[in-house]
Design a protein around this motif. Structure first.
Motif, PDB file in Angstrom:
ATOM      1  N   ARG A 148     -14.659   1.691  -1.041  1.00 14.50           N
ATOM      2  CA  ARG A 148     -13.876   2.898  -1.318  1.00 14.50           C
ATOM      3  C   ARG A 148     -13.308   3.404  -0.001  1.00 14.50           C
ATOM      4  O   ARG A 148     -14.043   3.589   0.971  1.00 14.50           O
ATOM      5  CB  ARG A 148     -14.746   4.002  -1.927  1.00 14.50           C
ATOM      6  CG  ARG A 148     -15.366   3.636  -3.261  1.00 14.50           C
ATOM      7  CD  ARG A 148     -16.102   4.819  -3.853  1.00 14.50           C
ATOM      8  NE  ARG A 148     -16.704   4.490  -5.133  1.00 14.50           N
ATOM      9  CZ  ARG A 148     -17.203   5.394  -5.993  1.00 14.50           C
ATOM     10  NH1 ARG A 148     -17.161   6.675  -5.669  1.00 14.50           N
ATOM     11  NH2 ARG A 148     -17.725   5.005  -7.130  1.00 14.50           N
ATOM     12  N   ILE A 149     -12.021   3.613   0.021  1.00 15.43           N
ATOM     13  CA  ILE A 149     -11.388   4.227   1.177  1.00 15.43           C
ATOM     14  C   ILE A 149     -10.202   5.042   0.681  1.00 15.43           C
ATOM     15  O   ILE A 149      -9.237   4.495   0.142  1.00 15.43           O
ATOM     16  CB  ILE A 149     -10.978   3.170   2.225  1.00 15.43           C
ATOM     17  CG1 ILE A 149     -10.377   3.827   3.446  1.00 15.43           C
ATOM     18  CG2 ILE A 149     -10.071   2.110   1.635  1.00 15.43           C
ATOM     19  CD1 ILE A 149     -10.257   2.898   4.638  1.00 15.43           C
ATOM     20  N   GLY A 150     -10.329   6.358   0.808  1.00 15.20           N
ATOM     21  CA  GLY A 150      -9.307   7.234   0.254  1.00 15.20           C
ATOM     22  C   GLY A 150      -9.234   7.089  -1.261  1.00 15.20           C
ATOM     23  O   GLY A 150     -10.262   7.099  -1.952  1.00 15.20           O
ATOM     24  N   PHE A 151      -8.028   6.929  -1.757  1.00 14.93           N
ATOM     25  CA  PHE A 151      -7.841   6.803  -3.205  1.00 14.93           C
ATOM     26  C   PHE A 151      -7.998   5.363  -3.696  1.00 14.93           C
ATOM     27  O   PHE A 151      -7.919   5.097  -4.899  1.00 14.93           O
ATOM     28  CB  PHE A 151      -6.455   7.333  -3.609  1.00 14.93           C
ATOM     29  CG  PHE A 151      -5.315   6.515  -3.070  1.00 14.93           C
ATOM     30  CD1 PHE A 151      -4.775   5.486  -3.822  1.00 14.93           C
ATOM     31  CD2 PHE A 151      -4.788   6.757  -1.811  1.00 14.93           C
ATOM     32  CE1 PHE A 151      -3.724   4.726  -3.338  1.00 14.93           C
ATOM     33  CE2 PHE A 151      -3.746   6.013  -1.315  1.00 14.93           C
ATOM     34  CZ  PHE A 151      -3.209   4.986  -2.078  1.00 14.93           C
ATOM     35  N   LEU A 186       0.528   4.108  -2.877  1.00 12.52           N
ATOM     36  CA  LEU A 186       0.386   5.527  -2.560  1.00 12.52           C
ATOM     37  C   LEU A 186       1.455   6.333  -3.284  1.00 12.52           C
ATOM     38  O   LEU A 186       1.172   7.402  -3.855  1.00 12.52           O
ATOM     39  CB  LEU A 186       0.499   5.730  -1.048  1.00 12.52           C
ATOM     40  CG  LEU A 186       0.530   7.179  -0.556  1.00 12.52           C
ATOM     41  CD1 LEU A 186      -0.737   7.913  -0.969  1.00 12.52           C
ATOM     42  CD2 LEU A 186       0.710   7.236   0.950  1.00 12.52           C
ATOM     43  N   TYR A 239       0.820  -1.207   0.000  1.00 10.24           N
ATOM     44  CA  TYR A 239       0.000   0.000   0.000  1.00 10.24           C
ATOM     45  C   TYR A 239       0.854   1.256   0.000  1.00 10.24           C
ATOM     46  O   TYR A 239       0.467   2.274  -0.584  1.00 10.24           O
ATOM     47  CB  TYR A 239      -0.966  -0.012   1.192  1.00 10.24           C
ATOM     48  CG  TYR A 239      -2.115  -0.977   1.003  1.00 10.24           C
ATOM     49  CD1 TYR A 239      -2.769  -1.077  -0.222  1.00 10.24           C
ATOM     50  CD2 TYR A 239      -2.544  -1.786   2.038  1.00 10.24           C
ATOM     51  CE1 TYR A 239      -3.805  -1.962  -0.418  1.00 10.24           C
ATOM     52  CE2 TYR A 239      -3.591  -2.684   1.863  1.00 10.24           C
ATOM     53  CZ  TYR A 239      -4.222  -2.768   0.630  1.00 10.24           C
ATOM     54  OH  TYR A 239      -5.262  -3.645   0.440  1.00 10.24           O
ATOM     55  N   LYS A 291       0.786   9.196  -6.265  1.00  9.17           N
ATOM     56  CA  LYS A 291       1.265  10.572  -6.173  1.00  9.17           C
ATOM     57  C   LYS A 291       2.160  10.927  -7.352  1.00  9.17           C
ATOM     58  O   LYS A 291       2.021  11.998  -7.961  1.00  9.17           O
ATOM     59  CB  LYS A 291       2.021  10.770  -4.862  1.00  9.17           C
ATOM     60  CG  LYS A 291       1.122  10.811  -3.624  1.00  9.17           C
ATOM     61  CD  LYS A 291       1.951  11.071  -2.377  1.00  9.17           C
ATOM     62  CE  LYS A 291       1.058  11.214  -1.151  1.00  9.17           C
ATOM     63  NZ  LYS A 291       1.861  11.458   0.093  1.00  9.17           N
TER      64      LYS A 291
END
Length: 334
Positions: free
Chosen positions: A163-166, A120, A116, A124
Motif C-alpha cells: 500500500r502506498i497512497g491510494f 491518479l 500512474y 480523482k
C-alpha cells in the motif's frame, strides 16, 4: 441446464485471488469505489474478476481503468477489448485512458510514469477510494532481484509496497501461476502481452532465465525467499523510520538558514538509526536526498571528530560547532 450449473466453480486459484482482494479492501467503507488497473492480461483480469465479486459482496462499487500507452500496434483495440471484459464482469464505471509516453530515457520508466499519472487522474475524477494493481509475488521477486544486482541500496530491496497512497497491490502474496489458473477456471480469455517475452527487457530476462536457473541451482523456492526478504527489510525500515521520527524531535534545533542536530544524541544511536536521522533532517529541511557516502561523511563529524572543516553537500554546508552539527544552505553567511 440450471443457472447454478453454469456458474464457474470456486477453485483454489479463484479462492486465493478473492481472499487477497477481500483482505485488501476490508478497511474501506460501504459504498466506496474500488478501481482496478486493468491491462487485460491474466494478472489484472483475475484481479478484476475477484474485485467485482468481493466489492459487490461487501457493499462497495467496483470499476476499472484501462491505460492505453499507444506503444504497440493495435493497442487501442486491446484496451477496448479489456473494457468490454470489465463490463462483462460487472465493473462500473469503466474508463479507457489514452496517454502519451515521453520519448526520452527508459521506455519502461516513461510508460510507468504516464500510467500512474493516468491512474491518479482517474481516481480523482471518479472519486475512487483506492486503485488496485495486479503485481504478483513473482513480480515482487523480480523487482528485489534486480535491485540486488544493481546494488541500489536497501530501499530497492524492499520491493513494491502493498500500500502506498491510494495504490494497493493485493496480489503480492499470490503466485503468477495462480492468477493464470484463476482466469482459466473462470473462462476468461486473457491478453498475452508480447513485451512479456521480449528479451530486450531486463525484467523479461530475469523472469525467463535468471530465476529459473536460481531455482534449479538452489533447489526451488527462490521467488518466495526473495519476497520474504523484501517483507522483512520493509518492516525493519518502517520501524527505523518510526524511531528516527521520534528521535529527531529531541535532537533538532532550528538555526539561521537551516537546522542543527545534537551530537551527543546522534552519537548515542546505532549507525543505522543515526544515519537515518541525518538523512531525514536533510530531506525535511532542504528537500535533498543524501547518498550513503554523503551520509557517512556527515556521520564522521559525530563519530570521528578531530577538528576537520565543513562538508559541502549539494546546496548544503555542514559544520560541527561544539556539541552540535549545523546544516545551512550553501551561501548562507556564517
Amino acid at each position: 441446464m440450471p443457472e447454478s450449473d453454469r456458474r464457474p466453480r470456486l477453485t483454489p486459484a479463484v479462492a486465493d485471488v478473492r481472499r487477497a482482494v477481500r483482505e485488501t479492501i476490508a478497511d474501506l467503507p460501504e459504498g466506496a469505489l474500488v478501481l482496478v488497473a486493468l491491462s487485460g492480461g491474466p494478472d489484472s483480469l483475475a484481479l478484476a474478476a475477484a474485485t467485482a465479486f468481493e466489492a459487490g459482496r461487501a457493499g462497495m462499487r467496483a470499476g476499472a481503468v484501462i491505460v492505453d500507452h499507444g506503444l504497440q500496434s493495435g493497442s487501442a483495440d486491446i484496451a477496448d477489448r479489456a473494457a468490454v471484459q470489465a463490463q462483462e464482469l460487472g465493473l462500473d464505471p469503466v474508463r479507457v485512458m489514452r496517454v502519451q509516453v515521453a520519448p526520452d530515457g527508459s521506455p519502461e520508466a516513461a510508460a510507468r510514469q504516464a500510467r500512474y499519472a493516468a491512474l491518479l487522474q482517474a481516481r480523482k475524477e471518479l472519486s475512487a477510494a483506492v486503485v488496485l494493481l495486479g503485481h504478483t509475488l513473482d513480480d515482487q521477486a523480480e523487482t528485489v532481484l534486480i535491485g540486488l544486482a544493481r546494488g541500489s541500496g536497501s530501499e530497492s530491496l524492499w520491493g513494491m509496497h502493498p500500500r502506498i497512497g491510494f495504490l494497493r497491490r493485493p496480489l503480492l502474496q499470490v503466485r503468477r501461476a495462480t492468477t493464470h489458473q484463476a482466469c482459466r477456471d473462470l473462462g476468461l480469455d486473457a491478453w498475452s502481452d508480447p513485451h512479456n517475452d521480449d528479451d530486450r527487457f531486463l525484467r523479461v530476462r530475469v523472469r525467463h532465465r535468471v530465476l529459473p536457473m536460481l531455482d534449479e541451482v538452489l533447489g526451488g523456492g527462490v521467488a518466495l525467499a526473495l519476497t520474504r526478504t523484501a517483507d522483512t527489510l520493509r518492516e525493519d525500515a518502517e520501524a527505523l523510520a518510526h524511531f528516527a521520527q521520534e528521535q529527531i524531535l529531541d535532537l533538532v534545533e532550528h538555526a539561521e538558514g537551516g537546522l542543527s542536530l545534537d551530537v551527543g544524541g546522534l552519537g548515542a544511536n546505532p549507525p543505522a538509526l543515526r544515519q537515518r536521522i541525518i538523512r531525514l533532517a536533510v530531506q525535511s529541511e532542504f528537500h535533498v536526498a543524501l547518498s550513503r557516502q554523503q551520509t557517512l561523511e556527515v556521520s564522521r563529524l559525530v563519530t570521528d571528530w578531530h577538528g576537520q572543516g565543513p562538508i559541502h553537500l549539494p546546496g548544503i554546508r555542514v559544520t560541527r560547532d561544539g556539541r552540535r552539527l549545523v546544516f545551512v544552505a550553501a551561501g548562507t553567511a556564517d
